[in-house]
Structure formats: C-alpha cells, structure tokens
Design an enzyme around this catalytic site. Structure first.
Site, PDB file in Angstrom:
ATOM      1  N   TYR A   7      -8.703  23.568  94.009  1.00 50.98           N
ATOM      2  CA  TYR A   7      -8.282  22.494  93.095  1.00 50.98           C
ATOM      3  C   TYR A   7      -9.459  22.024  92.240  1.00 50.98           C
ATOM      4  O   TYR A   7      -9.345  21.910  91.010  1.00 50.98           O
ATOM      5  CB  TYR A   7      -7.711  21.346  93.929  1.00 50.98           C
ATOM      6  N   SER A  33      -9.632  15.229  87.056  1.00 47.83           N
ATOM      7  CA  SER A  33      -9.794  14.558  88.344  1.00 47.83           C
ATOM      8  C   SER A  33     -11.268  14.273  88.510  1.00 47.83           C
ATOM      9  O   SER A  33     -12.116  15.098  88.119  1.00 47.83           O
ATOM     10  CB  SER A  33      -9.330  15.464  89.489  1.00 47.83           C
TER      11      SER A  33
HETATM   12  C1  4PL Z   1     -11.444  11.183  94.959  1.00 44.19           C
HETATM   13  O1  4PL Z   1      -7.598  14.353  92.448  1.00 44.19           O
HETATM   14  O2  4PL Z   1      -9.910  12.409  92.866  1.00 44.19           O
HETATM   15  C2  4PL Z   1      -8.690  12.876  96.730  1.00 44.19           C
HETATM   16  C3  4PL Z   1      -6.793  14.311  95.765  1.00 44.19           C
HETATM   17  N1  4PL Z   1      -9.790  12.149  96.466  1.00 44.19           N
HETATM   18  O3  4PL Z   1      -6.588  14.699  94.397  1.00 44.19           O
HETATM   19  C4  4PL Z   1      -7.531  14.134  93.635  1.00 44.19           C
HETATM   20  C5  4PL Z   1     -10.218  11.996  95.200  1.00 44.19           C
HETATM   21  C6  4PL Z   1      -8.000  13.493  95.730  1.00 44.19           C
HETATM   22  C7  4PL Z   1      -9.527  12.581  94.132  1.00 44.19           C
HETATM   23  C8  4PL Z   1      -8.413  13.360  94.444  1.00 44.19           C
END
Ligand code: 4PL
Length: 246
Positions: free
Chosen positions: A152, A139
């Site tokens: 997370y 992510s």
């Molecule tokens: C930029 O991986 O990468 C919200 C929620 N905003 O889960 C994510 C961003 C979220 C993200 C993610």
C-alpha cells in the site's frame, strides 16, 4: 456555497469513508457527482444524497474496459468533466511475512494502475476542454512508512510520483494535478481492520488530538478542485492533525 454549480465531478470509492464525505461536499456546493464504486448500492446512495442529477456507477478502476465505459457514459450524459478525485483504494493490514507477489499485484492493480487508468481517460476529456482538476487521495504513510502495509505504501508512493509527473504533462492544458495525504482516519474501512487499534498511538504523535474524520479531509480536497486553486499544481496537502511534517 455554489462554487461547483454546473460542474461535473467524478469521485471514486464514494460508497463510504473519505470518498463519500468528498462527494457530499461537492454535492452541497452544487456539483453533479459521478459516484463511482464497486459497491453500486453505496455509490447510488451517495449520489442520491448529493442531488444535482448525480449518479452512482459501478466500476472496477483496475479494469481498462470499465474505466473506458465510465468515461463514455460521462461524455454522453453530461458532455464534460470538470474534476476527477481518485480516492478508491484497497487498505490492507498485512504483516511483511505475508506480503507475497499476489498481494503486491492486487494492491498495485487497484491503488496505482486504477489511478493511472482514471487519470489517462479523464485527462483526455479535460485536455479537449483545456480545463480540469485532478486530486489524488494519497496517504501520510508515504512519509511515515507505516507498518503492516508495505505494498500500500509503495503504491501510494507511485501515486505521489504520478501527481508530480501529470502536473508537468497537463499544465499546458490548464489542468492542475494535486494530492492530499490524510493521516489515519475514522472510516468504516479502517474500523473493519486492525488499523483501528492504531488510533491511540497515532493520537500521541498528533499536536491536534482526536481522530481525523472523513469530513475533516473533504475540505482540503474540494479546495484543490476549486476554481480559486488554479495556480496550485503538483503539490501535496497533508491533512493528519500534524502527525508528520515534510
Ligand atoms: C497513519 O492510509 O495514514 C494507518 C491505514 N495509519 O491506511 C492509511 C496511518 C493507515 C495511515 C493509514
């Protein structure tokens, strides 16, 4: 395209969202997909759409016995494993005030321990074959430190480290290990949480406007899993319309 004809590919968290888009692209390129999810109806639906003798399997990746049973079945029914995509994860929206040890453990159990258990079991099959591809869905929050998801972000940081460590450990067996870091993506999971309120802000930071869709993430994952990516390992491919640079 038939880049993956005859290949066996595990995709976790493939009932919906990014995992489903990844599974469908592998299916469209000829792979037999082991569609793994807690939601067995969704996993089976994805497998049916993939074709090529794909199957849905119910599995809690945080449970070592279930991960072991999954791999026993793949070995017995398919005889090999070419690709593992670790996509399954819990995506919480939680104020730091509410992050207690119980929440922390729940996120670590699935997002980090689950990824470890899948890598442990799959890489043991791949080592015997002396070939394989592992792609971890991470992510871009590991770069941005995105709010309301401290556990997370921490778990994903762990997967980032595991990606680099395993690239080192498994190189001798011709197994590559890479990661993709999606930005905020328009999935059912995100639409179910307050993260959906962040799209406008995130779009402001993106040179390329619009929302990231699951089908925008899948091609990067499939490329890293492909035969032609054989000299790429330990790398992160960021797919977030340019929101972050690293
Ligand atoms: C930029 O991986 O990468 C919200 C929620 N905003 O889960 C994510 C961003 C979220 C993200 C993610």
């Amino acid at each position: 395209m038939t880049r993956f004809k005859g290949q066996v590919v595990i995709v976790t968290g493939s009932a919906r969202g990014i995992g489903k888009a990844v599974a469908l692209q592998f299916g469209s390129e000829g792979a037999s997909v082991i569609s793994v999810d807690q939601n067995i109806d969704g996993a089976t639906q994805t497998a049916e759409e993939c074709g090529n003798q794909s199957i849905g399997v119910k599995c809690d990746i945080g449970d070592a016995d279930q991960v072991s049973a999954l791999h026993t079945r793949v070995a017995k029914d398919y005889g090999k494993l070419d690709v593992l995509v670790n996509n399954a994860a819990i995506v919480p929206f939680i104020s730091w005030d509410d992050v207690d040890f119980e929440h922390w453990r729940q996120i670590m159990r699935v997002n980090l321990d689950g990824t470890f258990l899948m890598c442990r079991a799959s890489s043991d099959m791949m080592r015997e074959q002396e070939s394989g591809r592992i792609v971890n869905i991470i992510s871009n929050t590991i770069f941005a430190g995105t709010p309301n998801m401290a556990a997370y972000v921490s778990a994903k940081g762990g997967v980032f480290g595991l990606t680099r460590a395993l690239a080192t450990e498994l190189g001798a067996y011709k197994i590559t290990v890479n990661g993709v870091t999606p930005g905020l993506t328009n999935t059912e999971g995100v639409q179910d949480t307050p993260h959906k309120e962040a799209f406008e802000f995130v779009e402001m930071l993106q040179p390329i406007k619009g929302y990231n869709q699951p089908s925008d993430i899948a091609p990067a994952v499939v490329f890293l899993a492909s035969p032609e990516a054989h000299r790429i390992t330990g790398q992160i491919l960021n797919v977030d319309a340019g929101m972050v640079r690293w």
